[in-house]
Write a protein that holds these residues in place. Structure first.
Motif, PDB file in Angstrom:
ATOM      1  N   ALA A  44       0.849  -1.182   0.000  1.00 14.46           N
ATOM      2  CA  ALA A  44       0.000   0.000   0.000  1.00 14.46           C
ATOM      3  C   ALA A  44       0.886   1.234   0.000  1.00 14.46           C
ATOM      4  O   ALA A  44       1.870   1.302   0.735  1.00 14.46           O
ATOM      5  CB  ALA A  44      -0.897  -0.003   1.238  1.00 14.46           C
ATOM      6  N   MET A  45       0.565   2.187  -0.823  1.00 15.12           N
ATOM      7  CA  MET A  45       1.360   3.398  -0.917  1.00 15.12           C
ATOM      8  C   MET A  45       1.008   4.326   0.236  1.00 15.12           C
ATOM      9  O   MET A  45       0.049   5.094   0.173  1.00 15.12           O
ATOM     10  CB  MET A  45       1.122   4.074  -2.265  1.00 15.12           C
ATOM     11  CG  MET A  45       1.565   3.229  -3.451  1.00 15.12           C
ATOM     12  SD  MET A  45       3.318   2.774  -3.378  1.00 15.12           S
ATOM     13  CE  MET A  45       4.071   4.388  -3.577  1.00 15.12           C
ATOM     14  N   LEU A  46       1.767   4.254   1.316  1.00 16.11           N
ATOM     15  CA  LEU A  46       1.588   5.117   2.470  1.00 16.11           C
ATOM     16  C   LEU A  46       2.894   5.831   2.755  1.00 16.11           C
ATOM     17  O   LEU A  46       3.972   5.282   2.528  1.00 16.11           O
ATOM     18  CB  LEU A  46       1.178   4.299   3.701  1.00 16.11           C
ATOM     19  CG  LEU A  46      -0.192   3.637   3.666  1.00 16.11           C
ATOM     20  CD1 LEU A  46      -0.394   2.814   4.924  1.00 16.11           C
ATOM     21  CD2 LEU A  46      -1.290   4.668   3.550  1.00 16.11           C
ATOM     22  N   TRP A  55       4.875  -9.260  -5.998  1.00 21.47           N
ATOM     23  CA  TRP A  55       3.951  -9.787  -4.996  1.00 21.47           C
ATOM     24  C   TRP A  55       4.716 -10.363  -3.811  1.00 21.47           C
ATOM     25  O   TRP A  55       5.609 -11.184  -3.961  1.00 21.47           O
ATOM     26  CB  TRP A  55       3.069 -10.865  -5.609  1.00 21.47           C
ATOM     27  CG  TRP A  55       1.892 -11.205  -4.730  1.00 21.47           C
ATOM     28  CD1 TRP A  55       1.846 -12.175  -3.777  1.00 21.47           C
ATOM     29  CD2 TRP A  55       0.636 -10.564  -4.706  1.00 21.47           C
ATOM     30  NE1 TRP A  55       0.631 -12.178  -3.142  1.00 21.47           N
ATOM     31  CE2 TRP A  55      -0.141 -11.193  -3.700  1.00 21.47           C
ATOM     32  CE3 TRP A  55       0.077  -9.511  -5.414  1.00 21.47           C
ATOM     33  CZ2 TRP A  55      -1.441 -10.812  -3.414  1.00 21.47           C
ATOM     34  CZ3 TRP A  55      -1.227  -9.139  -5.129  1.00 21.47           C
ATOM     35  CH2 TRP A  55      -1.966  -9.784  -4.141  1.00 21.47           C
ATOM     36  N   SER A  56       4.365  -9.913  -2.597  1.00 22.78           N
ATOM     37  CA  SER A  56       5.078 -10.319  -1.390  1.00 22.78           C
ATOM     38  C   SER A  56       4.210 -11.238  -0.545  1.00 22.78           C
ATOM     39  O   SER A  56       3.015 -10.998  -0.370  1.00 22.78           O
ATOM     40  CB  SER A  56       5.459  -9.088  -0.567  1.00 22.78           C
ATOM     41  OG  SER A  56       5.921  -9.465   0.715  1.00 22.78           O
ATOM     42  N   ARG A  57       4.824 -12.292   0.005  1.00 25.48           N
ATOM     43  CA  ARG A  57       4.113 -13.230   0.867  1.00 25.48           C
ATOM     44  C   ARG A  57       4.235 -12.853   2.344  1.00 25.48           C
ATOM     45  O   ARG A  57       3.835 -13.613   3.218  1.00 25.48           O
ATOM     46  CB  ARG A  57       4.636 -14.649   0.644  1.00 25.48           C
ATOM     47  CG  ARG A  57       4.397 -15.172  -0.771  1.00 25.48           C
ATOM     48  CD  ARG A  57       4.848 -16.614  -0.905  1.00 25.48           C
ATOM     49  NE  ARG A  57       4.070 -17.503  -0.056  1.00 25.48           N
ATOM     50  CZ  ARG A  57       2.908 -18.048  -0.402  1.00 25.48           C
ATOM     51  NH1 ARG A  57       2.361 -17.743  -1.565  1.00 25.48           N
ATOM     52  NH2 ARG A  57       2.286 -18.868   0.412  1.00 25.48           N
ATOM     53  N   SER A  58       4.764 -11.671   2.621  1.00 25.85           N
ATOM     54  CA  SER A  58       4.845 -11.210   4.001  1.00 25.85           C
ATOM     55  C   SER A  58       3.449 -10.999   4.575  1.00 25.85           C
ATOM     56  O   SER A  58       2.514 -10.642   3.857  1.00 25.85           O
ATOM     57  CB  SER A  58       5.640  -9.901   4.081  1.00 25.85           C
ATOM     58  OG  SER A  58       6.971 -10.105   3.669  1.00 25.85           O
ATOM     59  N   ALA A  59       3.313 -11.215   5.885  1.00 25.04           N
ATOM     60  CA  ALA A  59       2.015 -11.073   6.545  1.00 25.04           C
ATOM     61  C   ALA A  59       1.643  -9.601   6.658  1.00 25.04           C
ATOM     62  O   ALA A  59       2.468  -8.747   6.982  1.00 25.04           O
ATOM     63  CB  ALA A  59       2.055 -11.715   7.921  1.00 25.04           C
ATOM     64  N   ALA A  60       0.369  -9.319   6.396  1.00 24.59           N
ATOM     65  CA  ALA A  60      -0.150  -7.958   6.487  1.00 24.59           C
ATOM     66  C   ALA A  60      -1.576  -8.002   7.026  1.00 24.59           C
ATOM     67  O   ALA A  60      -2.199  -9.069   7.100  1.00 24.59           O
ATOM     68  CB  ALA A  60      -0.114  -7.282   5.118  1.00 24.59           C
ATOM     69  N   VAL A  61      -2.086  -6.838   7.404  1.00 27.50           N
ATOM     70  CA  VAL A  61      -3.455  -6.698   7.897  1.00 27.50           C
ATOM     71  C   VAL A  61      -4.207  -5.763   6.957  1.00 27.50           C
ATOM     72  O   VAL A  61      -3.667  -4.730   6.532  1.00 27.50           O
ATOM     73  CB  VAL A  61      -3.489  -6.139   9.326  1.00 27.50           C
ATOM     74  CG1 VAL A  61      -4.927  -5.885   9.782  1.00 27.50           C
ATOM     75  CG2 VAL A  61      -2.800  -7.101  10.288  1.00 27.50           C
ATOM     76  N   ARG A 151      -2.931  -2.812   2.600  1.00 32.55           N
ATOM     77  CA  ARG A 151      -2.328  -3.985   3.233  1.00 32.55           C
ATOM     78  C   ARG A 151      -1.136  -3.483   4.051  1.00 32.55           C
ATOM     79  O   ARG A 151      -0.100  -3.141   3.492  1.00 32.55           O
ATOM     80  CB  ARG A 151      -1.863  -4.991   2.177  1.00 32.55           C
ATOM     81  CG  ARG A 151      -2.985  -5.518   1.276  1.00 32.55           C
ATOM     82  CD  ARG A 151      -2.387  -6.290   0.098  1.00 32.55           C
ATOM     83  NE  ARG A 151      -3.407  -6.710  -0.851  1.00 32.55           N
ATOM     84  CZ  ARG A 151      -3.858  -7.954  -0.974  1.00 32.55           C
ATOM     85  NH1 ARG A 151      -3.351  -8.911  -0.211  1.00 32.55           N
ATOM     86  NH2 ARG A 151      -4.790  -8.250  -1.848  1.00 32.55           N
ATOM     87  N   ILE A 152      -1.307  -3.418   5.362  1.00 32.19           N
ATOM     88  CA  ILE A 152      -0.261  -2.881   6.230  1.00 32.19           C
ATOM     89  C   ILE A 152       0.566  -4.039   6.780  1.00 32.19           C
ATOM     90  O   ILE A 152       0.025  -4.922   7.456  1.00 32.19           O
ATOM     91  CB  ILE A 152      -0.853  -2.069   7.395  1.00 32.19           C
ATOM     92  CG1 ILE A 152      -1.856  -1.040   6.867  1.00 32.19           C
ATOM     93  CG2 ILE A 152       0.270  -1.396   8.180  1.00 32.19           C
ATOM     94  CD1 ILE A 152      -1.283  -0.025   5.920  1.00 32.19           C
ATOM     95  N   PRO A 153       1.866  -4.082   6.518  1.00 30.05           N
ATOM     96  CA  PRO A 153       2.701  -5.191   7.022  1.00 30.05           C
ATOM     97  C   PRO A 153       2.596  -5.316   8.540  1.00 30.05           C
ATOM     98  O   PRO A 153       2.607  -4.310   9.258  1.00 30.05           O
ATOM     99  CB  PRO A 153       4.121  -4.792   6.595  1.00 30.05           C
ATOM    100  CG  PRO A 153       3.931  -3.838   5.463  1.00 30.05           C
ATOM    101  CD  PRO A 153       2.664  -3.103   5.748  1.00 30.05           C
ATOM    102  N   VAL A 154       2.501  -6.549   9.020  1.00 31.50           N
ATOM    103  CA  VAL A 154       2.448  -6.783  10.465  1.00 31.50           C
ATOM    104  C   VAL A 154       3.669  -6.182  11.142  1.00 31.50           C
ATOM    105  O   VAL A 154       3.599  -5.698  12.276  1.00 31.50           O
ATOM    106  CB  VAL A 154       2.331  -8.295  10.761  1.00 31.50           C
ATOM    107  CG1 VAL A 154       2.534  -8.589  12.248  1.00 31.50           C
ATOM    108  CG2 VAL A 154       0.969  -8.814  10.303  1.00 31.50           C
ATOM    109  N   SER A 155       4.795  -6.161  10.447  1.00 32.19           N
ATOM    110  CA  SER A 155       6.020  -5.604  11.024  1.00 32.19           C
ATOM    111  C   SER A 155       5.858  -4.147  11.427  1.00 32.19           C
ATOM    112  O   SER A 155       6.534  -3.672  12.352  1.00 32.19           O
ATOM    113  CB  SER A 155       7.181  -5.736  10.032  1.00 32.19           C
ATOM    114  OG  SER A 155       6.882  -5.079   8.805  1.00 32.19           O
TER     115      SER A 155
END
Length: 219
Positions: A44-46, A55-61, A151-155
């Motif tokens: 997400a462009m923030l 495409w990233s498989r990292s966890a996001a909310v 999609r905000i990364p959990v990190s």
């Protein structure tokens, strides 16, 4: 942190052990929100968050920006959610709202558990429901409710400067905010994200229902 079977099992187990607190709140309207775990995708462009170029498989909310046309809380950060219909469970309401607001259809098997209820100053008793949404590649914002989907990364929620606690004149309890990039999210959404971080990722039984909301979020 990748969205995989190991993470799913870990979160489900921690929610299963968590002593979730439901609130009666007879003078408040019941509502539910979906804290949906997805793959980060193309991001997400923030401000302050670099979007991956593939495409990233990292966890996001999944988070949304509410439409400016809405009567309540226009333009604010939010988890997909809304009022619970008669004879509807919080879980069913959360899944229904996910479909209505962002076009994501999930089965009840996607539900991992609940976090604590939170009673807002605007008259809602909200139950957060944690769900596993996987890739979620095809999302469509509701034209009348959602301005944008992120999609905000959990990190981002694990940052050392989170949470931000601010004193407020009309309460002994501080206002809770969660920093995201170079901006921030206010309670109640921030309270859900903080408790998710503490309970589901860090494994700490942390309560958040006592935290305050900023003035602008109380309408």
């Amino acid at each position: 942190m990748y969205l995989n079977a190991t993470l799913r099992q870990l979160i489900a187990e921690r929610l299963g052990r968590f002593d979730q607190r439901s609130l009666s709140a007879p003078d408040s309207r019941r509502a539910a929100v979906a804290l949906a775990l997805v793959e980060e995708g193309t991001g997400a462009m923030l401000p302050g968050i670099d979007a991956p170029t593939t495409w990233s498989r990292s966890a996001a909310v999944l988070l949304t920006r509410r439409s400016e046309l809405l009567r309540h809380h226009p333009g604010q950060w939010a988890l997909p959610g809304g009022s619970i219909d008669d004879n509807e469970s919080p879980e069913r309401a959360a899944l229904r709202e996910l479909h209505e607001e962002v076009g994501l259809s999930l089965e009840e098997s996607a539900i991992l558990g609940r976090l604590d209820d939170f009673v807002t100053r605007s008259g809602f008793a909200i139950t957060p429901v944690v769900v596993w949404a996987g890739e979620a590649r095809e999302l469509e914002p509701s034209a009348c409710e959602v301005a944008s989907i992120h999609r905000i990364p959990v990190s981002e929620f694990m940052r050392a400067d989170a949470p931000l606690l601010d004193s407020i004149e009309d309460s002994e309890q501080p206002v809770l905010r969660m920093p995201v990039g170079r901006t921030w999210i206010a309670a109640p959404t921030a309270a859900f994200m903080y408790q998710f971080r503490e309970v589901c990722i860090a494994g700490r039984a942390t309560r958040v229902a006592h935290f305050e909301q900023p003035i602008f979020a109380r309408q």
